[in-house]
Design a protein around this motif. Sequence first.
Motif, PDB file in Angstrom:
ATOM      1  N   UNK A 195       0.869  -1.195   0.000  1.00  0.00           N
ATOM      2  CA  UNK A 195       0.000   0.000   0.000  1.00  0.00           C
ATOM      3  C   UNK A 195       0.896   1.232   0.000  1.00  0.00           C
ATOM      4  N   UNK A 196       0.637   2.155  -0.932  1.00  0.00           N
ATOM      5  CA  UNK A 196       1.400   3.393  -1.013  1.00  0.00           C
ATOM      6  C   UNK A 196       0.422   4.562  -1.083  1.00  0.00           C
ATOM      7  N   UNK A 197       0.686   5.522  -0.216  1.00  0.00           N
ATOM      8  CA  UNK A 197      -0.157   6.733  -0.166  1.00  0.00           C
ATOM      9  C   UNK A 197       0.751   7.948  -0.276  1.00  0.00           C
ATOM     10  N   UNK A 198       0.358   8.903  -1.109  1.00  0.00           N
ATOM     11  CA  UNK A 198       1.143  10.139  -1.272  1.00  0.00           C
ATOM     12  C   UNK A 198       0.191  11.330  -1.205  1.00  0.00           C
ATOM     13  N   UNK A 199       0.515  12.261  -0.301  1.00  0.00           N
ATOM     14  CA  UNK A 199      -0.289  13.467  -0.111  1.00  0.00           C
ATOM     15  C   UNK A 199      -1.763  13.128   0.100  1.00  0.00           C
ATOM     16  N   UNK A 200      -1.988  12.099   0.917  1.00  0.00           N
ATOM     17  CA  UNK A 200      -3.361  11.739   1.272  1.00  0.00           C
ATOM     18  C   UNK A 200      -4.101  10.960   0.196  1.00  0.00           C
ATOM     19  N   UNK A 201      -3.418  10.616  -0.897  1.00  0.00           N
ATOM     20  CA  UNK A 201      -4.071   9.903  -1.990  1.00  0.00           C
ATOM     21  C   UNK A 201      -3.422   8.538  -2.188  1.00  0.00           C
ATOM     22  N   UNK A 202      -4.239   7.494  -2.283  1.00  0.00           N
ATOM     23  CA  UNK A 202      -3.722   6.139  -2.487  1.00  0.00           C
ATOM     24  C   UNK A 202      -3.297   5.989  -3.953  1.00  0.00           C
ATOM     25  N   UNK A 203      -2.032   5.696  -4.167  1.00  0.00           N
ATOM     26  CA  UNK A 203      -1.559   5.506  -5.545  1.00  0.00           C
ATOM     27  C   UNK A 203      -1.266   4.027  -5.870  1.00  0.00           C
ATOM     28  N   UNK A 204      -1.300   3.215  -4.839  1.00  0.00           N
ATOM     29  CA  UNK A 204      -1.127   1.770  -5.101  1.00  0.00           C
ATOM     30  C   UNK A 204      -1.680   0.964  -3.924  1.00  0.00           C
ATOM     31  N   UNK A 205      -2.392  -0.104  -4.257  1.00  0.00           N
ATOM     32  CA  UNK A 205      -2.882  -1.043  -3.257  1.00  0.00           C
ATOM     33  C   UNK A 205      -2.848  -2.443  -3.882  1.00  0.00           C
TER      34      UNK A 205
END
Length: 206
Positions: free
Chosen positions: A188-198
Amino acid sequence: MKNERNALNGPDLSGDRSILTKRTKNMKKAIYALILPLVVVSGLVFANREIKKETSKKSTPNIVSTPGRNAGFKQWEATLEDIKFKQWQASPAGLKVLASAAKIRKPTSTSANMEAVITSLSLPAGSRLGFGVMARINGEDYILSFGLEKSNEFQQLHSLKVNDKIIIRSHFVSYAPKYSYAIVAGDYIEREGKVIYKRAPRTGGC
């Protein structure tokens, strides 16, 4: 008168018989003398052949069948790899990697959030971990691996830049002598409050 008796009784053959008996005995002795060496030689030859057969059987190593040889080689290879791995674990490089892996053992075991910073968009040369980036977590550098890329699964991950701050969740951290960094599986990757990968949940497993 004596002469007449001798003439009537015929010639005296006792002497001739004695000579004949002696000759027969001598001939038998000669035959035995000739046969005995042949018997001895034949016995020695036969015995020599038997000894050679036994020696040949003992000296010929047991040839292991191909499957047995392969199994033995694999077992030896596994043992050798195990020895190398333990030596790496005890080396300064191995101890460093093990220590960094231990630092994130707890959050990875519970898939908790971990703050990270992207330090490189490429993995070390020779890596065979599929797509991944380098990330720093709590002052330690890690390989953040996502595995083999399928279709556009990692499309948004390609937008990552060096120094980007992200939130990572992972269920697994590993290491290998080939790599100088512990390997974090990116779930799981989140950047600036937005999920970019799950990572998609596994299907068909236990």
